[in-house]
Design an enzyme around this catalytic site. Structure first.
Site, PDB file in Angstrom:
ATOM      1  N   ALA A 245     -37.423  34.452  72.129  1.00 23.31           N
ATOM      2  CA  ALA A 245     -36.113  35.216  71.568  1.00 23.31           C
ATOM      3  C   ALA A 245     -36.014  36.434  73.009  1.00 23.31           C
ATOM      4  O   ALA A 245     -36.775  36.282  73.693  1.00 23.31           O
ATOM      5  CB  ALA A 245     -36.602  35.763  70.317  1.00 23.31           C
ATOM      6  N   LYS A 246     -34.871  37.355  72.679  1.00 19.93           N
ATOM      7  CA  LYS A 246     -34.704  38.027  73.638  1.00 19.93           C
ATOM      8  C   LYS A 246     -35.777  39.153  73.924  1.00 19.93           C
ATOM      9  O   LYS A 246     -35.989  39.658  75.126  1.00 19.93           O
ATOM     10  CB  LYS A 246     -33.341  39.309  73.066  1.00 19.93           C
ATOM     11  CG  LYS A 246     -32.019  38.556  73.411  1.00 19.93           C
ATOM     12  CD  LYS A 246     -31.055  39.698  73.593  1.00 19.93           C
ATOM     13  CE  LYS A 246     -29.735  39.086  73.913  1.00 19.93           C
ATOM     14  NZ  LYS A 246     -28.831  39.170  72.834  1.00 19.93           N
TER      15      LYS A 246
END
Ligand code: GLU
Length: 315
Positions: A245-246
């Site tokens: 994820a980010k």
């Protein structure tokens, strides 16, 4: 010869335009593209933007730009699910006409409380509460004003298929939602309708969707649709073992490009992570076509370690 082989090979990549594409999505897109193109087939991109609240045109544009940047092309216009509600309604009407649906008044909370999770997994099959409602109980719920979702009355409890990457797989089939209680067609229904309408012969996607496949196969059968080949690509994890994820750093195509990574460096890294090449040396997607063999794809998740990558001579 089975039906899937008689039709022209057509692959697809079907992202939800709810954010930027990251390494995991790009890895799946690369496999989908390599598989279709290496067989001389068509490749399409479909935007799964059923959820108008989380999807945006800006995200869709950015995702398409990321695919182009990586060197992946597609045929024909990009189809958007938000433009295809009439098709989904027709399929639901057909199932309703065959007595294969029922309204479900359960809330998420009720379902979570009633469902038993097989293997302790996060995937909870719907226990069929509303399928067993008496006519009186159904009327009482209708009178309460709660908007029901519409579910498939599944005709078998489990299903099997052979995945190109994972081999034989069997899983639960529960009564999937066909239309959500806000009136919008549900993911499983839309995917099955679109894959048929777009002539898809092979479905390549992340292996988080393996457990949805037996349900989608049954839905396709009940709607008289063609069979497909499935290839579920293992997920990419961050250094902490969680799905990428980010927060794991510069993991989107846009961020990597800004940080100076070239498309061929990224393709090289992804190809190596998949087991398609022996080293993580820069290579273009086109140059991988002649040697692409899905049998070599590694079945386990790939852990992307950003710190180790920075000390890698190739990136
Ligand atoms: N839209 C789904 C996703 O982004 C993929 C669905 C599919 O490939 O069937 O995870």
């Amino acid at each position: 010869m089975d039906e899937a082989r008689q039709r022209e090979v057509t692959g697809r990549f079907a992202p939800s335009p709810t954010g930027e594409l990251h390494l995991g999505n790009l890895r799946t897109a690369l496999v989908a593209w390599l598989s279709a193109r290496s067989q001389g087939g068509r490749f399409i991109v479909r935007m799964e933007d059923l959820d108008r609240l989380t999807s945006s045109q800006q995200c869709a544009d950015n995702q398409l730009a990321a695919l182009r940047w990586l060197g992946l092309d597609w045929d024909g216009p990009v189809v958007r699910q938000s433009q295809r509600f009439a098709r989904y309604d027709r399929a639901i009407d057909e199932l309703e006409g065959n007595d294969l649906t029922y309204p479900c008044f359960c809330t998420r909370k009720e379902i979570a409380a009633a469902a038993t999770a097989p293997n302790g997994g996060a995937e909870r099959p719907y226990p069929g509460t509303c399928r067993r409602l008496s006519a009186a109980a159904r009327l009482a719920r209708e009178a309460s004003g709660r908007h029901p979702a519409l579910r498939l009355a599944a005709t078998r409890p489990t299903g099997e298929f052979v995945d190109v990457v994972h081999g034989p797989y069997s899983g639960w089939i529960d009564d999937v939602v066909l239309r959500r209680n806000d009136g919008v067609a549900a993911y499983n229904l839309a995917v099955v309708v679109d894959d048929e309408a777009q002539g898809i012969t092979e479905i390549v996607r992340g292996d988080d969707l393996l457990s949805s496949t037996p349900r989608q196969i049954l839905l396709g059968e009940l709607l008289g649709m063609s069979k497909q080949r499935y290839m579920h690509v293992p997920l990419v994890l961050g250094h902490d073992g969680h799905r990428l994820a980010k927060r794991h750093g510069d993991v989107t195509a846009a961020a990597m490009s800004r940080a100076g990574t070239s498309p061929s460096q990224l393709v090289g890294l992804l190809a190596h992570s998949l087991g398609l090449t022996s080293a993580s040396t820069p290579i273009s997607a086109v140059d991988l076509l002649s040697s692409f063999d899905p049998a070599t794809i590694i079945r386990t998740p790939w852990t992307f370690d950003d710190e180790r990558r920075s000390s890698d001579a190739h990136l």
